[in-house]
Design an enzyme around this catalytic site. Structure first.
Site, PDB file in Angstrom:
ATOM      1  N   GLN A  19       0.240 -25.063 -25.225  1.00  0.00           N
ATOM      2  CA  GLN A  19      -0.162 -25.049 -23.721  1.00  0.00           C
ATOM      3  C   GLN A  19       0.802 -25.316 -22.768  1.00  0.00           C
ATOM      4  OE1 GLN A  19      -3.214 -23.273 -23.402  1.00  0.00           O
ATOM      5  NE2 GLN A  19      -3.782 -22.972 -25.579  1.00  0.00           N
TER       6      GLN A  19
ATOM      7  N   LYS B  37       1.242 -16.575 -25.477  1.00  0.00           N
ATOM      8  CA  LYS B  37       0.522 -17.521 -24.528  1.00  0.00           C
ATOM      9  C   LYS B  37       1.452 -17.404 -23.188  1.00  0.00           C
ATOM     10  CE  LYS B  37      -1.734 -19.978 -27.938  1.00  0.00           C
ATOM     11  NZ  LYS B  37      -3.452 -20.017 -27.974  1.00  0.00           N
TER      12      LYS B  37
HETATM   13  C1  LIG Z   1      -2.751 -26.262 -28.537  1.00  0.00           C
HETATM   14  C2  LIG Z   1      -2.391 -25.052 -29.583  1.00  0.00           C
HETATM   15  N1  LIG Z   1      -1.757 -25.177 -30.823  1.00  0.00           N
HETATM   16  C3  LIG Z   1      -1.535 -24.088 -31.278  1.00  0.00           C
HETATM   17  C4  LIG Z   1      -2.159 -22.957 -31.309  1.00  0.00           C
HETATM   18  C5  LIG Z   1      -1.671 -21.628 -32.246  1.00  0.00           C
HETATM   19  O1  LIG Z   1      -1.030 -20.682 -31.713  1.00  0.00           O
HETATM   20  P1  LIG Z   1      -0.970 -19.183 -32.374  1.00  0.00           P
HETATM   21  O2  LIG Z   1      -2.446 -19.075 -32.718  1.00  0.00           O
HETATM   22  O3  LIG Z   1      -0.541 -18.412 -31.459  1.00  0.00           O
HETATM   23  O4  LIG Z   1      -0.187 -19.655 -33.675  1.00  0.00           O
HETATM   24  C6  LIG Z   1      -2.807 -22.632 -30.131  1.00  0.00           C
HETATM   25  C7  LIG Z   1      -3.357 -21.452 -29.701  1.00  0.00           C
HETATM   26  O5  LIG Z   1      -4.228 -20.675 -30.402  1.00  0.00           O
HETATM   27  C8  LIG Z   1      -3.116 -23.797 -29.164  1.00  0.00           C
HETATM   28  O6  LIG Z   1      -3.519 -23.653 -28.031  1.00  0.00           O
END
Ligand SMILES: Cc1ncc(COP(=O)(O)O)c(C=O)c1O
Ligand SMILES: Cc1ncc(COP(=O)(O)O)c(C=O)c1O
Lengths: 148, 415, 415, 148
Positions: free
Chosen positions: C209, C232
């Site tokens: 984030q 993201k």
């Molecule tokens: C703070 C944070 N960490 C980890 C993740 C995991 O990312 P992803 O689902 O793209 O692997 C997310 C998003 O879902 C997140 O907002």
């Protein structure tokens, strides 16, 4: 043909008649290097005479580029001092990374300038460097052994 | 529909480009990765342009649409393999799929049927791709289990003469490739699966080189786990499939942990959602799953049997031509019996790298080296080979270009 | 260049579509996944159309071009993070990146600095996403290490009052998020990194984030490992980044094993290539890496500082509006000090699911639930929240729509 | 407004005045179910009288759909036989999977037909099913206990 830049006569000659391609038994250091992406292998020994490179001898399997480059390197560096060899090796590395923009200095690199064309084929640069990296490794080992 | 590879090529935009000084692209490296039809790119882009949102996580319209597409892709894969929907897990690649099952078994605790200890056996073969070998070496090392293997005959076939001792009462897993990416050999699964199940072992099939090229029916094969990569099956990069028998997925512990695969989480522990969720932590590769579904639909529309027949025809054609070239040694079966369109060979004393480079100068893309199957290369007594691998978009013209290229290379390096 | 979100929106094709009965799309769910500019789709498609081949594996022109693009993408990521090229590893997602480092540490043998045993400590925080919590729970369970955590204050800040006892001589890893995906809180890293290094622990930063929203410089932060997700950060799905300090990557054992990550392989064992190869087994997500590079270039062209300032302005605007809505409780800091544009809240006794559904009917996409941070939700005393998360393409108009939507929901459910 | 299909008056009424939402202490079986994607939770108890459902009582937190659906379900199934309850539950499951193509039979489902609109919102189907799944689980447990 563009390919002729890569496969210069000198390279094919060294490939067919590799120099110093007999492993000696009395080396100060001997190393084994591989190119994991294709399986090329070289075993390379170095014998020093004080600061001077008395012998580079090797054995290996691989493509014309890796074999010729090792052969040319051994011819070129035998008899040089370790410092000279390092400088020449750096020049050669620089040439390999030049993406075809340089021709190499024949006064320094001699036959190795024939490998200039390799720098335009990124997948082959590791082939050309295999023997040189093995030499670097072996000479450092040989030198540190001598210092002890 | 009659099968016409020349017409099919028009669906693959890459064939509009040329190689080295304007030569026609002769792509004989589909064993490494396949080219993509426009429909696959369109599916990925359609997802991003119109429906992009995180699946399973939002109560808004985009999230609903994204979930529909993603779960629809799962259904497409399931139907393609004759599997159940909840048995299909999206990974990033076959490599991840195979690591998934090996690591997940490593996570199994005492009492779980996948729990391995010293004395248990893991069986592979000498013709495995590194992706179906090293994860098992690592699992053996972590658990103390013993890794053994089926040997390969000089003709490039599995030596099953000692099947009952190789797969024995201690064996917990038998992991093998359906079709060798080097030799082209298609392995006889029936006897192996039967013997494995007899001793209570599970069978993990590396189907990277079979799923794209012939109908694979997990129920008919009676296997337990399967892995393949999207990018070798006309699909996008960044997506693979792990399939597991439903009842086994229930017991298999998870591998990657994180969001969306949980039932409950506290600071000190977590419990898991049922499969497939349990094995899909995080926001998944949604656009790539959509692309893979488009690829499988494309394959279905062309017809896997048509594709298989076409490849058999071209392979036979090439094997015959190769038989006439002096000093060309085929590494692998030299007849069409139980083999696919991967043909590896050596040629006189021209090193594969040099041959490959020469062919490239003629616009012909092949692969050279050990093809990520180094132990197999050693066994066959060749440090490296040149490999031509065929797919639906290849033609007799491509085969002729290869043969001519090989002959010209001889002249070039013989100068 | 002056910053104009309305002009930027034109680069994102999804904003051409409408939601439920022709409403304008108000996308406030970028914390879950961001929308994609055309340039990102173009980069993926350009790869497939013109350069598709397996990287590092072929000596032909397509393979050379594919390798150039893929390694070029690595360089782009490295520059974006102020890291070295060989320190950047492509994964499928942040979830994989975080599992990678946790599993790799679990693979470390006695003598390796990452080897954990009973008595060693792993420190996380109460505000972690499941992806940066469960992998550490699992590692603790496998190794016997003790998992402890920093608590969160009622205002949604880390309670660092006991930093010297939480991070102590036993601590080997401190894993925490840079910015909370629920609270919006940006954590103060300096003190934590200093203390961690003082006791010889490594710091793993979940930058999911933060990397998309503000300049993140791994050297300036002096952290050891970092994870983020492409999707993201305007990038494709199916690609994430794992970054590690070069000297540490040398010692960290591999995670996924298979092709292209090896130095030598026999039937009984294997040795590893140096990083980044060691951590990238198999044919990688090449098109997605190319897409991610395009995304980061797009972010650079717009300017991360501009983006950050824009988000701060909109967040301040929304926080002020929210302060005037009766019964609206912000879960997280209610001022702009060290916080980003994720705003979670509850509203009277309208359940977040119902509020989210109503907003959806107005074309407004928010996320509702526990946002994969269940322990944090419990700590904050809310079973679920509604979350609006902002990005460069959001406008004051979007914020106004949200505020109006909330007020209308009150009328709707109060009927 | 389309949304009115989802939030029918009956649903909001049950949400505001949930039926049987007090956990009893003398249940034959009690279960705890969660919806992991959003955190909705329900604790539900069942008491049997032979083959008849003597009581369904519950507590929980969640959205209007999950709360109302559980409330409606409890009203509907108390007093029914286990077989009747199973048949009704299957009818309801079928309705939820109908993607908006069915209205539900009011003779069988009574107030639960008000939930028909949920089937058009895939993310909400799990909300509507939470209580029903908990009942299924609890009633199986209660029944097998009785059999012993
Ligand atoms: C703070 C944070 N960490 C980890 C993740 C995991 O990312 P992803 O689902 O793209 O692997 C997310 C998003 O879902 C997140 O907002
Ligand atoms: C037989 C076989 N198994 C496994 C793999 C690994 O697939 P990927 O690199 O897509 O993960 C490949 C391809 O490289 C293969 O040919």
């Amino acid at each position: 043909m563009q390919l002729d830049n890569l496969y210069q006569e000198v390279i094919l000659d060294h490939y067919k008649n590799p120099q110093n391609k007999v492993l000696a038994s009395d080396n100060d250091a001997q190393v084994h290097h591989v190119n994991p992406s294709c399986g090329d292998e070289v075993t390379l020994g170095v014998k020093l005479d004080g600061d001077k490179i008395a012998s580079i001898n090797w054995d290996g399997v691989g493509c014309s580029i890796s074999q010729a480059s090792t052969s040319i390197m051994s011819d070129l560096l035998i008899g040089k001092s370790l410092d000279e060899a390092t400088a020449i090796s750096e020049d050669f590395l620089h040439l390999m990374q030049s993406k075809g923009s340089e021709e190499g200095n024949p006064d320094v690199l001699e036959d190795a300038v024939a490998l200039a064309g390799v720098s335009k084929y990124p997948a082959r640069i590791k082939c050309a460097l295999l023997g040189w990296m093995a030499f670097k490794d072996a000479s450092v080992q040989a030198h540190s052994k001598e210092e002890k | 529909m009659s099968f016409d590879p020349v017409a099919l090529r028009r669906d693959f935009p890459i064939f509009d480009r040329t190689i080295r000084d304007g030569r026609r692209l002769v792509y004989l490296d589909s064993g490494a990765t396949s080219q993509k039809p426009q429909a696959v790119m369109d599916a990925e882009i359609d997802f991003y342009r119109h429906h992009n949102a995180a699946v399973h996580r939002g109560a808004h319209q985009l999230a609903e649409e994204a979930t529909d597409i993603y779960e629809g892709a799962r259904l497409t894969v399931a139907e393609f393999l004759n599997a159940e929907e909840d048995e299909v897990i999206f990974t990033k690649s076959a490599t991840e799929s195979l690591n998934l099952v090996a690591y997940a078994m490593g996570n199994a605790k005492v009492g779980n049927r996948f729990h391995l200890t010293a004395g248990d056996g893991i069986v592979v073969t000498e013709m495995e791709h590194h992706a179906n070998l090293i994860p098992w070496q690592q699992l053996a090392e972590r658990t103390g289990a013993l890794l053994t293997w089926f040997e390969v005959t000089p003709e490039g076939r599995l030596d099953l003469s000692n099947i009952n001792s190789v797969i024995n009462e201690k064996t917990k897993v038998v992991a093998l490739t359906h079709q060798s990416n080097v030799l082209g050999t298609i392995n006889p699964l029936e006897a192996i699966v039967k013997r494995a199940h007899e001793v209570g072992a599970v069978v993990v099939l590396d189907a990277c080189q079979s799923v794209p090229h012939m109908a694979v029916d997990v129920k008919a094969l009676d296997i337990d786990f399967l892995a393949f990569s999207g990018h070798k099956a006309l699909g996008p990069t960044g997506v693979g499939v792990f399939w597991g028998r439903g009842s086994l997925l229930e017991e298999l512990p998870p591998f990657l942990t994180g969001g969306s695969m949980i039932e409950n989480v506290t600071m000190t522990g977590a419990t898991w959602a049922p499969a497939p969720r349990k094995f899909e932590a995080g926001v998944p590769n949604m656009a790539q799953a959509a692309g893979l579904a488009a690829a499988l639909k494309y394959l279905n529309a062309v017809g896997l049997e048509n594709i298989h027949n076409h490849e058999i025809e071209l392979t036979t054609y090439l094997l015959n031509k190769f038989a006439d070239i002096e000093n060309l040694r085929i590494v692998g079966p030299n007849n069409i019996e139980s083999r696919g369109g991967s043909i590896s060979f050596t040629f006189g004393d021209i090193h594969p790298h040099d041959l490959g480079q020469f062919l490239d100068s003629q616009g012909i893309a092949v692969r050279t080296g050990h093809h990520c199957a180094w132990p197999l290369n050693r066994k066959m007594g060749v440090p490296a080979t040149t490999r031509a691998s065929l797919y639906l978009y290849n033609t007799h013209e491509d085969c002729d270009a290869l043969v001519q290229g090989i002959l010209d290379a001889e002249k070039y390096f013989g100068r």
